[in-house]
Each structure stands twice: as structure tokens, then as C-alpha cells.
Design a protein around this motif. Structure first.
Motif, PDB file in Angstrom:
ATOM      1  N   TRP A   1      91.049 -22.561 -34.946  1.00 17.49           N
ATOM      2  CA  TRP A   1      91.537 -23.530 -35.917  1.00 17.49           C
ATOM      3  C   TRP A   1      90.483 -24.562 -36.286  1.00 17.49           C
ATOM      4  CZ3 TRP A   1      94.206 -21.118 -32.096  1.00 17.49           C
ATOM      5  CH2 TRP A   1      95.275 -20.307 -32.500  1.00 17.49           C
TER       6      TRP A   1
ATOM      7  N   PHE B   1      91.616 -22.798 -42.498  1.00 12.70           N
ATOM      8  CA  PHE B   1      93.079 -22.760 -42.631  1.00 12.70           C
ATOM      9  C   PHE B   1      93.597 -23.902 -43.499  1.00 12.70           C
ATOM     10  CE2 PHE B   1      92.763 -20.281 -38.585  1.00 12.70           C
ATOM     11  CZ  PHE B   1      93.244 -19.100 -39.106  1.00 12.70           C
TER      12      PHE B   1
ATOM     13  N   HIS C   1      93.158 -21.111 -46.291  1.00  8.88           N
ATOM     14  CA  HIS C   1      94.318 -20.226 -46.412  1.00  8.88           C
ATOM     15  C   HIS C   1      95.429 -20.790 -47.295  1.00  8.88           C
ATOM     16  CE1 HIS C   1      92.277 -17.942 -43.447  1.00  8.88           C
ATOM     17  NE2 HIS C   1      93.273 -17.113 -43.232  1.00  8.88           N
ATOM     18  N   VAL C   2      95.128 -21.861 -48.022  1.00  7.22           N
ATOM     19  CA  VAL C   2      96.163 -22.495 -48.832  1.00  7.22           C
ATOM     20  C   VAL C   2      96.053 -22.048 -50.284  1.00  7.22           C
ATOM     21  CG1 VAL C   2      97.075 -24.705 -49.648  1.00  7.22           C
ATOM     22  CG2 VAL C   2      96.234 -24.488 -47.300  1.00  7.22           C
ATOM     23  N   VAL C   3      97.189 -21.610 -50.829  1.00  6.29           N
ATOM     24  CA  VAL C   3      97.263 -21.314 -52.264  1.00  6.29           C
ATOM     25  C   VAL C   3      97.592 -22.617 -52.971  1.00  6.29           C
ATOM     26  CG1 VAL C   3      98.469 -20.032 -54.064  1.00  6.29           C
ATOM     27  CG2 VAL C   3      98.112 -18.984 -51.815  1.00  6.29           C
TER      28      VAL C   3
ATOM     29  N   GLU D   1      93.056 -36.488 -48.396  1.00  2.00           N
ATOM     30  CA  GLU D   1      94.188 -36.706 -49.291  1.00  2.00           C
ATOM     31  C   GLU D   1      95.437 -37.120 -48.526  1.00  2.00           C
ATOM     32  OE1 GLU D   1      94.227 -33.123 -51.664  1.00  2.00           O
ATOM     33  OE2 GLU D   1      92.765 -34.050 -53.001  1.00  2.00           O
ATOM     34  N   THR D   2      95.618 -36.565 -47.330  1.00  2.94           N
ATOM     35  CA  THR D   2      96.736 -37.014 -46.488  1.00  2.94           C
ATOM     36  C   THR D   2      96.532 -38.496 -46.166  1.00  2.94           C
ATOM     37  OG1 THR D   2      96.664 -34.798 -45.551  1.00  2.94           O
ATOM     38  CG2 THR D   2      98.085 -36.375 -44.461  1.00  2.94           C
TER      39      THR D   2
ATOM     40  N   MET E   1      97.723 -40.927 -48.727  1.00  2.95           N
ATOM     41  CA  MET E   1      99.157 -41.236 -48.684  1.00  2.95           C
ATOM     42  C   MET E   1      99.425 -42.369 -47.705  1.00  2.95           C
ATOM     43  SD  MET E   1     100.681 -37.383 -48.765  1.00  2.95           S
ATOM     44  CE  MET E   1     102.369 -37.907 -48.970  1.00  2.95           C
TER      45      MET E   1
ATOM     46  N   ASP F   1      97.302 -31.100 -35.719  1.00  2.00           N
ATOM     47  CA  ASP F   1      97.721 -31.638 -36.998  1.00  2.00           C
ATOM     48  C   ASP F   1      97.540 -33.157 -37.041  1.00  2.00           C
ATOM     49  OD1 ASP F   1      98.601 -31.087 -39.492  1.00  2.00           O
ATOM     50  OD2 ASP F   1     100.744 -31.075 -39.004  1.00  2.00           O
TER      51      ASP F   1
ATOM     52  N   GLN G   1     101.762 -25.776 -53.048  1.00  3.48           N
ATOM     53  CA  GLN G   1     100.919 -25.222 -51.976  1.00  3.48           C
ATOM     54  C   GLN G   1     101.667 -24.058 -51.369  1.00  3.48           C
ATOM     55  OE1 GLN G   1     100.538 -28.356 -49.085  1.00  3.48           O
ATOM     56  NE2 GLN G   1      98.803 -29.335 -50.114  1.00  3.48           N
ATOM     57  N   GLY G   2     100.929 -23.057 -50.949  1.00  2.00           N
ATOM     58  CA  GLY G   2     101.519 -21.977 -50.175  1.00  2.00           C
ATOM     59  C   GLY G   2     100.552 -21.683 -49.053  1.00  2.00           C
ATOM     60  N   PHE G   3     101.048 -21.679 -47.833  1.00  4.01           N
ATOM     61  CA  PHE G   3     100.129 -21.392 -46.719  1.00  4.01           C
ATOM     62  C   PHE G   3     100.867 -20.766 -45.546  1.00  4.01           C
ATOM     63  CE2 PHE G   3     101.312 -25.291 -44.392  1.00  4.01           C
ATOM     64  CZ  PHE G   3     101.714 -26.132 -45.436  1.00  4.01           C
ATOM     65  N   PRO G   4     100.165 -19.960 -44.776  1.00 10.08           N
ATOM     66  CA  PRO G   4     100.767 -19.321 -43.609  1.00 10.08           C
ATOM     67  C   PRO G   4     100.760 -20.279 -42.423  1.00 10.08           C
ATOM     68  CG  PRO G   4      98.494 -18.627 -43.808  1.00 10.08           C
ATOM     69  CD  PRO G   4      98.765 -19.552 -44.963  1.00 10.08           C
TER      70      PRO G   4
ATOM     71  N   PHE H   1      99.045 -21.124 -39.343  1.00  6.14           N
ATOM     72  CA  PHE H   1      97.650 -20.773 -39.085  1.00  6.14           C
ATOM     73  C   PHE H   1      97.519 -20.182 -37.699  1.00  6.14           C
ATOM     74  CE2 PHE H   1      97.070 -24.782 -41.780  1.00  6.14           C
ATOM     75  CZ  PHE H   1      97.270 -24.078 -42.948  1.00  6.14           C
TER      76      PHE H   1
ATOM     77  N   LYS I   1      99.271 -34.267 -52.175  1.00  3.68           N
ATOM     78  CA  LYS I   1      98.160 -34.714 -51.340  1.00  3.68           C
ATOM     79  C   LYS I   1      98.333 -34.327 -49.874  1.00  3.68           C
ATOM     80  CE  LYS I   1      96.743 -38.699 -54.075  1.00  3.68           C
ATOM     81  NZ  LYS I   1      96.518 -40.150 -54.015  1.00  3.68           N
ATOM     82  N   LYS I   2      99.574 -34.078 -49.517  1.00  4.97           N
ATOM     83  CA  LYS I   2      99.880 -33.862 -48.112  1.00  4.97           C
ATOM     84  C   LYS I   2      99.279 -32.547 -47.614  1.00  4.97           C
ATOM     85  CE  LYS I   2     103.928 -35.489 -45.698  1.00  4.97           C
ATOM     86  NZ  LYS I   2     105.362 -35.671 -45.811  1.00  4.97           N
ATOM     87  N   ARG I   3      98.522 -32.616 -46.513  1.00  5.25           N
ATOM     88  CA  ARG I   3      97.952 -31.391 -45.950  1.00  5.25           C
ATOM     89  C   ARG I   3      98.299 -31.246 -44.473  1.00  5.25           C
ATOM     90  NH1 ARG I   3      95.104 -28.634 -49.472  1.00  5.25           N
ATOM     91  NH2 ARG I   3      94.255 -29.797 -51.231  1.00  5.25           N
ATOM     92  N   GLN I   4      99.423 -31.798 -44.087  1.00  2.00           N
ATOM     93  CA  GLN I   4      99.867 -31.581 -42.717  1.00  2.00           C
ATOM     94  C   GLN I   4     100.892 -30.461 -42.740  1.00  2.00           C
ATOM     95  OE1 GLN I   4     101.327 -35.639 -42.514  1.00  2.00           O
ATOM     96  NE2 GLN I   4     103.404 -34.875 -42.158  1.00  2.00           N
ATOM     97  N   ARG I   5     101.266 -30.006 -41.585  1.00  4.70           N
ATOM     98  CA  ARG I   5     102.246 -28.945 -41.513  1.00  4.70           C
ATOM     99  C   ARG I   5     103.618 -29.451 -41.974  1.00  4.70           C
ATOM    100  NH1 ARG I   5     100.562 -27.014 -35.879  1.00  4.70           N
ATOM    101  NH2 ARG I   5      98.494 -27.496 -36.659  1.00  4.70           N
TER     102      ARG I   5
ATOM    103  N   TYR J   1     107.267 -30.215 -41.093  1.00  2.00           N
ATOM    104  CA  TYR J   1     108.131 -30.365 -39.926  1.00  2.00           C
ATOM    105  C   TYR J   1     109.601 -30.575 -40.332  1.00  2.00           C
ATOM    106  CZ  TYR J   1     103.674 -31.014 -37.544  1.00  2.00           C
ATOM    107  OH  TYR J   1     102.409 -30.839 -37.059  1.00  2.00           O
TER     108      TYR J   1
END
Lengths: 391, 323, 181, 113
Positions: A118, A170, A174-176, A273-274, A277, A359, C33-36, C38, C59-63, C65
């Protein structure tokens, strides 16, 4: 005309690289970056790109083949991650010393062990001192843009140095997501054909990669260092050009809501970007917080940093990597050095976060900023903090 | 010593040396040791390759002695990157030249990419890159200049060091007789890659060596030549005996010369009808001085065994082209 | 912003679902966004995949929940995985099952809205394989209007080529058949 | 293909190659990537100084076969207009291979004074 598309970022990176018409691509599979070479091999197989795709037997050979191709005068490209980057390590420094403008995409990933596929920045940070130009993308659009910019920067006559573009494994690869993809005509207009310093040509035999004795080695190093430092000017010019042609602005350090900010947070890569926020929420709560997003890691933007932190009382630097046995993360080390000579400088707090794919959420950034804000009056006990580590 | 005549009878042409390309592509002023067989072998290889050649060199003696910045001994385009990767760099060069030619960016003429390295850079640290490059079928020749140890760093054993040889990392001692292992059979490893052309050669047979290089050059695809290159410094023999030593290696069967074309083995014409005793070869070299008669006997037996194995391949192998 | 979590098994196409849904939203000029998840999951193992869909930049790039919607591609998963973990109380759980809610109730802790569809049967009928990712997209769209159904046409055609029509038919059938339990 | 040698100077390689270079160079003068543009420039360095013995030819014994020429690791033996051979003593390291290999015994190694 650029087209708005949705695509997995790794594939978009491959599409962007293909638009630059690389002539030799040599790559070896490694998670999470495999989709880049895979997709490029598809593009070559479909005949959309006239290139030699070398399915090398290791990353060491990937970088070696890129060096050879570049020496022959061909535009060359590779992509890797983590252990693969470290397997290339021997060759990386030689490629920059030989002034071979190879472009590489790194899907950043932690280093083993324990084995971990990761994201963090330990891979590229371990290869910090190899003389490459190094950029960090925060999202899919920046990945596409920086990949194309990288070729132009690398091959500029005043630069001629390899460039790596970093995107978080990832988290980005791996993000669309949506992005604007330039078309071939636009890229051709932006990127001139590759003219090497010297190519392997029997009509003009040159010797590439000679032995340098102690009486010349230091001079060669200085020449390389000055070129790398001066490349910032070229990078800024090329970014300006990019902005004019494509309307998207690039800066070595991008500031977000820093006006009147007392506490600044600093990030690299996809966390930016997170973190925005978190800043938005804090500003709404009345906290004078701002964000600095570092995009250009090498050459390090010293002046821009000094300017960006003016007026701030605290600078909270986040690192997705640790310099074991040292004074924290590599970014914080750099920032501290860059600001040391300043008469007025913010207190610097360093958080080690997001190691091995952990995360990092909006709330974490808010918490870090709130706690860092106290550093102005209350000096932190440690040079850095392993944020959120249990026990 | 009966070394004179064999030099003359090679290829049955006394005056053959006068017919070779007079151009020197590997210029004088290089800093190889006095009597360096490897420098000679490179000089001969370049003559056989001619102008339209790009050389990719692994780190090693030849790289160090020939390219002391700001000078170079090379009159061919030449590139060196590191120790283990000559074949990988050559892959890139070959691919680069190919695509540039296809796109009309360089002149449309055939330029051969040639990777070269010492035994360390080929049979040990460079083996992975070489195996990969050969398996991928790049149009390149790789020549290993085998002087049977890491001479550049001061005579440490390599996978190509012969049995019993004294090196600085395999010294003879109370409980050691020098290098305990048998020389790695690198040409055979290359044959196992199904290359269209594999050959062994030695600078002591210059016309034979140059003909093999020319043949390899003409093949559009991967080819490999393993060239025994005498190192008087590391072997501890007299510099003037460099050529003679290579001939003895061949004549005793310690280093037989042969070609493998499309899988078909062929003994080189310079090979003698009967092998000379191994002792003729090893007693002239300081690196074997400590060997006992028993150990020499064992060494001799193994040489014969390997030679017989090779002769069987001569008899039974067939070219895949004939199938 | 709507956040969706998909549960499937490795090889069942959960990642394809999130890709198709993201592409459909992006095709509408919106953001997604679309993601598996990881991870190194292999064929057969329970996997997750995620979508975020919004009208402005994400903007959010966390998982994810606290999903708004959870989609379960494989009927067997509900007894193996806590599929409703973190699901917002006002959210929606869409399950591929041939059973009634009563029959599967004991596996489900979620007290909010639950929609059911026998996607496996639809997939067998239309696709001749029990792969339910495109089918469940139809169910999701019906229940949430997260994208327009026709926005999925192009991504599915691009992705599946000559078998696109069958996938579209399966999707449409699930769109029609899905129902709140 | 156009080729430039570096940076601010933008001098073409051809010009660069002819220029006499100062040695040792300052950092501004080092060729980028330490590229060497003068093929065969190793000849600047005279390895003849390494020699303890020099080869001397007795042309009355020479059969002009060229073995000495082909076996010289320095490539410093050349043929004259009459077909006889001699070593360029600027480069001959005195290894003695030529004398050892010359079967008509036309070459003798003589100690340097």
C-alpha cells in the motif's frame, strides 16, 4: 481538443505517456503500478503508438534499457513502485549523471518489510538524492498533466535530466475519476521532438559513461547540481506555458486558503485534497488554518517555501515516510533546513502519517492542525510524532 | 615450446593478418596492463565488427582502462552504465536504434549493437540481464571476455574461475587448494537459450575469433561469443606468453573452441586432433603453482570428461534449421 | 454526495461495477470516483469496491466508512460479512437474493430500507453466467436514481463490446424487478 | 538528427570537438554527463613511458607475415611502405608478445636505457 473522460488514473497516466510518443518503453510489473505498463503495451499492440515495448526481466534492466535507449537517442519511459524502484537504485543515479532524460512514473508504495503493497512515500524518499527531478501529483488530472510536462522538462536543452512523477499507489493509481485528456495534436504542439545531447551514432562516435577520476568527479557533481537547481526556472516556464495552453495552473507549492493563516499544514501527493476539506471545516469554525501542497520535491523550492510560510506561526508538516534514526520525515527535514536561516520563521511540527496504506481522514487533519497550533507557545517534546500509532 | 607453428597454421594462411581491416577502432593509449589479452581481443573484435557498430560495455577492466574522462580509446559509439546491466542497456540501445530507424529519424543503415563484459559482469552479476536480453531475442551480439576472475578489483574468484586457481578470495591454505569449484559453463547456458549462434573463441586464434565475430554480426538476432582472454597479471604468467597461454588452454582442452549454430555443434578447425596434457598449460601459471600432482590429475580427468561430453554433442546434435 | 459500497467476490466484477457507475456519472458531466478495496484479494474471496458520486468536484480520498448505499452482488455474502457495517440508518441495502427478507433476516442487522432482487437468476437468463455486476447496476439505479439508466449504455457498450446488449438487458430486467422488502 | 552540446553555450558538437580543452576543467567546463566527444583521444596519453624493454626488428629475418601486428594489444605496430613492421614507441608498453610470437625470430626485446 482536450476531452473530459473518466478513467482509472494509472490507465490515464499510460494514455498521457503515449501521447508523448515515447519510442522505447521498458517496464516490469509491480503492484500498484502494473496497470501503467500493461495499458501502454495494449496501446502499442493496437498500433496506436509506434514504440518498442521491452518486457524486461527486472526493474534493474528496465532502467538500464531506458538508459540505453535514451543514449541511442530515443525517448524512453518506464514506471515502477517500491521494491522495484529500489532495485533500480543503482542505475537511477547514473542516468541523471549521464544526463539521460528518462521519464518514470512511480506509483508510490511502502517498502518491505513487513511486505506491504500500500501507499506511502518511502520508496521515492529513499531515492531522494539521485539527481532526478521529482514531482508529486495530487489527483488524476495532475497525473496526466505532469506526465506530459515531465517529457518537456526532462528534454529541455538547459535541463537534460530524468524526471519522475509520483502518484500515490492505490489512492490514485486504482481510482476511476474524471479528468481532461489532451488530444494528440495539442500534445504535439506542446512537446517538441527529442534532441539528445549526444547519441550513439557511428558517424559521430561518442563515449557515454566514462570513468571520472578524483580530479574531475567533484566538478562533474557541481555541474550536475547547478543544472538541477537551475531546472526550476525551466519548470516554472514550462508550467506557465502549460497554463497558457491548457488553462491549468501549476506551482511548486500550491497554497490553499493561506491568507491570514496562523497555522499551515503541508502535504504531498493525494492527501492534499482531503486536507483541503479539513481546512474548509476549520475555517468555518473560525480557525485561521491554511494548506501548502508541495508539488515539486526536487529541485526543492526554497524561495517559494520561504514566501509561502510568511506570517504563519506554526507549520505542521506531514510526511508519509520516516527517516529512521533521524529527526523525522524527509519533508520536515528539508523544510526545517530551508527555514533555519530565516529570522522570523514558524514553529515546525512534524507528523508521520499514512504509512503502508493507513487511511488519513479529514478528522485526522483537523486534529493535527488543532494540536499543532499550540506549538507556537508550547514547544512539542519530540521532533516528530508517529500520528495515530497504537500503544 | 611448440607454440609458433600453431599460430601460422591457423586457417592455413600465413599472411592472413595482413588482410584484416587496418583501421584501429580501439586506439592506443588505453591503460590496460602490459600484455593484456583482453585489450587485444577487443581490438580484434572491433576490426571484425567494423564502423557500423555500437558497443555497450559492462563495468570492468576494459571500461576503466579505455575511457578515462576526458579521453577515450574508442572510435566506435560506446556506452557504459554499470556492472550488471550491459545486456539490458544493449537491449535498450538496440530497441532505440530500431525504432528510430523505422521512424526515419536516423539514417537507414544497419548498425549492430554489441554488448561486452568480463566474466564477472557476464557469468555472475550480469547473468540475469544477459539471460533476459537473449531470451527476448534482441538483435545483438554479446561477447564475454573471460579472464577467469575479477581482475579489475584485484583477482577475486568468479563463477568462471577454473578449478584450483588461486585468487584473492579463493587462496590456497592449509585446508584449501584454491578455487574449489569447476568453471561455470557459460556457453552452454547460452545454448540453452536457443540462440541461433553461440561460439567460444580466444585471441590467440585471431582469424578464427574474427570470423566468428563476423558470423555473429551477420545474424539478425541474438548471438553470443565467449572469448577466453588471458590476463598475465591475474594468471601470474609472463606478459610475452599471453598468446601462447591462450593457445595452450585451447590445445589442452581446458578451453575448447567450437560453434553452435541453430543447435548444431561444430568443433573449430583450429582444434588439435589430440589434446595436449593439461600440465603443459597450468605449470606455466603462478595461479596453479600450489596444486599437488593428485589435484592436477583430478583436474586433467575432469577436462577430459567435459571434452568428451562436448565431442558427443558434436556427434549427436542437429541444426533446428534442418528439421 | 452519495457514497456506495459494493460487496462481491473476487472475479465477480465488483470493480467493473464501480468503474461503470463512475463512468456513467462522469458521462453526465458530474463527478465520481470508483475504486476497489486496495488489497491482494484473489478470485473467490469476499471483496469490496466503492463509489462516490457528486455534482461538484470530489476532494475526499479516504476510504468509505459510512456509505449511503450498500450493494451485495453475491447471495452467500450476507452470512459471511457484515454487509451493513457503517451503513447510514437512512441508507439503503440492496441484496441479490432469491429469498424473501424473512428467510435472510437473521443475517442482517440493518433496520433501514432493504431492496431485494434475484440478480443471479436474471444473470443466468440473460448472460448465461452468474455474474451479477451489470445486473445489480440496474437495481441500484432504480432504487437511488444516482445516475440515469441510459447513462450506463455507453460505458457498458464500451466495456463489453458484442456482449453489451445482453448486459444491458440484464440491467434493465433488474431495474424492473428490484423491490423494497 | 540535430545534436547540441549543452546549456548556455549551445555550441555544436563539431565545434566543441575541435576545441582544445583546458585540463583540469572547472565545473562550468565539464562536458554534461562527462560525454567524451573525441574518439580515440586516449592517444593523448603516451603509454610508452611504461616500457622497460623495447622491440627491435631485424628486417633481414622478417617475412612480412604481420603476426606482430595482429597480436599487439596496443595496436601500435604498423606496416611501412616496404611491408616491414615497427612499433610506435609512444604507445608500446614493452609486453614482448611480438618478439615471443615472431617465429622467424626477427624481433628482439632490448632493455630501455
Amino acid at each position: 481538443m482536450s476531452k473530459r473522460i473518466g478513467m482509472e488514473i494509472a490507465l490515464a497516466a499510460a494514455e498521457a505517456a503515449a501521447l508523448c510518443r515515447p519510442e522505447v518503453i521498458a517496464a516490469y510489473p509491480i503492484t500498484p503500478n502494473t496497470h501503467v505498463p500493461e495499458h501502454l503495451s495494449e496501446i502499442v499492440a493496437e498500433g496506436r503508438l509506434d514504440a518498442e515495448f521491452i518486457t524486461v526481466e527486472s526493474e534493474h534492466s528496465a532502467m538500464s534499457a531506458c538508459a540505453g535507449a535514451s543514449g541511442a537517442g530515443a525517448r524512453s519511459f518506464t514506471a515502477t513502485s517500491s521494491q522495484g524502484l529500489l532495485y533500480m537504485a543503482e542505475i537511477l543515479a547514473i542516468v541523471s549523471a549521464m544526463r539521460l532524460p528518462v521519464v518514470m512514473i512511480i506509483g508510490n508504495r511502502a517498502l518491505s518489510g513487513p511486505l506491504n503493497i500500500w501507499n506511502d512515500h518511502s520508496d521515492i524518499m529513499s531515492q531522494r538524492d539521485i539527481g532526478w527531478i521529482s514531482m508529486f501529483a495530487a489527483n488524476g488530472q495532475e497525473t496526466v498533466d505532469m506526465t506530459i510536462q515531465a517529457f518537456k522538462i526532462a528534454e529541455h536543452q538547459d535541463v537534460m535530466l530524468p524526471v519522475n512523477v509520483n502518484l500515490d499507489g492505490f489512492q490514485l493509481t486504482h481510482v476511476v475519476e474524471p479528468m481532461f485528456m489532451p488530444d494528440q495534436e495539442e500534445v504535439d504542439r506542446f512537446l517538441p521532438p527529442f534532441k539528445p545531447l549526444a547519441a550513439l551514432d557511428p558517424d559521430h562516435p561518442v563515449t557515454l559513461g566514462a570513468l571520472g577520476l578524483p580530479d574531475i568527479y567533484a566538478e562533474a557533481c557541481k555541474s550536475r547540481e547547478v543544472t538541477l537547481l537551475n531546472s526550476k526556472k525551466v519548470i516554472l516556464e514550462i508550467w506557465k506555458e502549460w497554463e497558457q495552453q491548457f488553462g491549468r495552473k501549476y506551482e511548486p507549492i500550491e497554497s490553499y486558503k493561506t491568507e491570514g493563516a496562523e497555522v499551515l499544514l503541508m502535504t504531498m501527493g493525494s492527501m492534499g485534497e482531503t486536507a483541503e476539506m479539513a481546512i474548509d471545516e476549520l475555517r468555518q469554525e473560525g480557525v485561521k488554518a491554511g494548506l501548502l501542497k508541495l508539488k515539486l520535491w526536487r529541485p526543492f523550492p526554497f524561495e517559494e517555501l520561504q514566501k509561502a510560510v510568511k506570517g504563519a506561526k506554526v507549520l505542521a508538516v506531514t510526511d508519509r515516510c520516516l527517516s529512521y534514526g533521524g529527526a523525522g520525515g524527509p519533508l520536515a527535514l528539508e523544510v526545517r533546513s530551508a527555514l533555519y536561516a530565516q529570522k522570523k520563521r514558524p514553529a515546525i511540527v512534524n507528523y508521520i502519517i499514512g504509512l503502508g496504506g493507513r487511511d488519513v481522514m479529514v478528522d485526522h487533519f483537523k486534529d493535527m492542525i488543532s494540536r499543532a497550533a499550540k506549538a507556537d507557545t508550547e514547544k512539542p517534546k519530540e521532533a516528530y510524532e508517529f500520528y495515530g500509532v497504537r500503544g | 615450446m611448440n607454440t609458433f607453428q600453431s599460430g601460422i597454421v591457423e586457417n592455413f594462411d600465413l599472411y592472413a593478418p595482413k588482410l584484416v581491416d587496418k583501421e584501429e577502432y580501439f586506439a592506443a593509449g588505453h591503460r590496460a596492463c602490459q600484455g593484456c589479452g583482453e585489450a587485444l581481443a577487443i581490438r580484434l573484435m572491433c576490426k571484425a565488427l567494423g564502423k557500423d557498430t555500437v558497443i555497450v560495455n559492462a563495468t570492468g577492466c576494459m571500461e576503466v582502462v579505455s575511457t578515462m574522462y576526458p579521453t577515450t580509446a574508442w572510435k566506435l559509439p560506446w556506452m557504459h552504465v554499470a556492472f550488471p546491466n550491459a545486456a539490458a542497456v544493449a537491449s535498450g540501445v538496440e530497441a532505440g536504434l530500431k525504432v528510430l530507424r523505422r521512424k526515419g529519424k536516423i539514417s537507414d543503415r544497419y548498425v549492430k549493437t554489441v554488448g561486452i563484459g568480463g566474466d564477472g559482469g557476464t557469468v555472475d552479476i550480469g547473468l540475469q540481464a544477459l539471460s533476459g536480453a537473449m531470451e527476448r531475442g534482441h538483435d545483438m551480439l554479446y561477447v564475454c571476455f573471460d579472464n577467469e576472475a575479477y581482475m579489475n578489483t584485484g583477482i577475486q574468484r568468479s563463477g568462471a574461475t577454473p578449478f584450483g586457481a588461486s585468487t584473492t578470495t579463493a587462496p590456497p591454505g592449509k585446508v584449501s587448494s584454491g578455487n574449489p569449484t569447476w568453471k561455470k559453463n557459460m556457453p552452454e547456458i547460452m545454448v540453452a537459450h536457443n540462440l541461433p549462434y553461440v561460439a567460444t573463441a580466444c585471441h590467440s586464434y585471431p582469424i578464427d575469433f574474427m570470423n566468428k565475430v563476423k558470423k555473429a554480426r551477420s545474424i539478425k538476432g541474438p548471438s553470443y561469443i565467449h572469448c577466453l582472454s588471458v590476463c598475465p597479471t591475474g594468471w601470474r604468467c609472463r606478459t610475452r606468453e599471453c598468446i601462447a597461454m591462450g593457445r595452450l588452454a585451447v590445445q589442452t582442452g581446458a578451453f575448447p573452441l567450437y560453434e553452435v549454430e541453430h543447435g548444431k555443434y561444430k568443433l573449430s578447425s583450429v582444434m588439435p586432433e589430440t589434446l595436449r596434457p593439461l600440465e603443459d598449460y597450468i605449470r606455466l601459471q603462478g595461479r596453479f603453482r600450489h596444486l599437488t600432482p593428485d589435484e592436477i590429475g583430478m583436474f586433467q580427468k575432469r577436462v577430459k570428461l567435459e571434452y568428451n561430453k562436448l565431442m558427443n554433442k558434436m556427434k549427436h546434435s542437429r541444426s533446428w534449421r534442418e528439421m | 454526495m452519495i457514497e456506495v459500497r459494493w460487496h462481491g467476490r473476487g472475479g465477480q466484477g465488483a470493480v467493473t461495477s464501480v468503474e461503470l457507475l463512475a463512468l456513467a456519472a462522469i458521462g453526465e458531466g458530474r463527478y465520481a470516483q470508483g475504486f476497489p478495496s486496495f488489497g491482494p484479494e484473489r478470485r473467490g474471496a469476499p471483496v469490496e469496491a466503492f463509489n462516490r458520486i457528486n455534482d461538484t468536484r470530489i476532494k475526499k480520498r479516504q476510504r468509505i466508512y459510512r456509505p449511503d448505499v450498500v450493494v451485495v452482488l453475491d447471495p452467500g455474502l450476507i452470512s459471511l460479512v457484515n454487509v451493513s457495517e457503517g451503513l447510514k440508518p437512512e441508507g439503503l441495502l440492496i441484496i441479490n437474493t432469491s429469498k424473501s427478507l424473512k428467510e435472510i433476516e437473521k443475517h442482517i442487522q440493518f433496520k433501514g430500507r432493504i431492496a431485494l432482487v434475484d440478480a443471479t437468476a436474471i444473470a443466468w437468463k440473460e448472460l448465461k453466467v452468474p455474474i451479477t455486476n451489470t445486473t445489480m447496476l440496474g437495481a441500484l439505479v432504480k432504487m437511488t436514481d444516482v445516475v440515469k439508466l441510459e447513462s450506463l449504455n455507453e460505458p457498458i457498450e464500451h466495456r463489453f463490446g458484442r456482449i453489451a446488449n445482453r448486459n444491458l438487458a440484464a440491467m434493465k430486467l433488474a431495474y424492473d424487478e428490484v423491490h423494497l422488502a | 538528427m540535430m545534436r547540441y552540446i549543452s546549456l548556455k553555450s549551445q555550441i555544436k558538437v563539431e565545434v566543441y570537438r575541435m576545441a582544445e580543452k583546458k585540463w583540469p576543467e572547472d565545473w562550468q567546463e565539464v562536458n554534461p554527463g562527462c560525454i567524451v566527444f573525441r574518439p580515440g583521444s586516449s592517444r593523448d596519453y603516451h603509454t610508452g613511458t611504461w616500457r622497460a624493454e623495447r622491440p627491435v626488428w631485424d628486417n633481414s629475418r622478417c617475412i612480412k607475415c604481420g603476426l606482430c601486428y595482429i597480436f599487439c594489444p596496443e595496436g601500435c605496430i604498423s606496416e611501412d611502405a616496404d611491408g616491414y613492421f615497427a612499433a610506435d614507441l609512444n604507445y608500446c608498453k614493452g609486453c614482448g608478445i611480438c618478439a615471443h610470437e615472431c617465429w622467424p625470430l626477427a624481433i628482439k626485446m632490448v632493455e630501455e636505457e
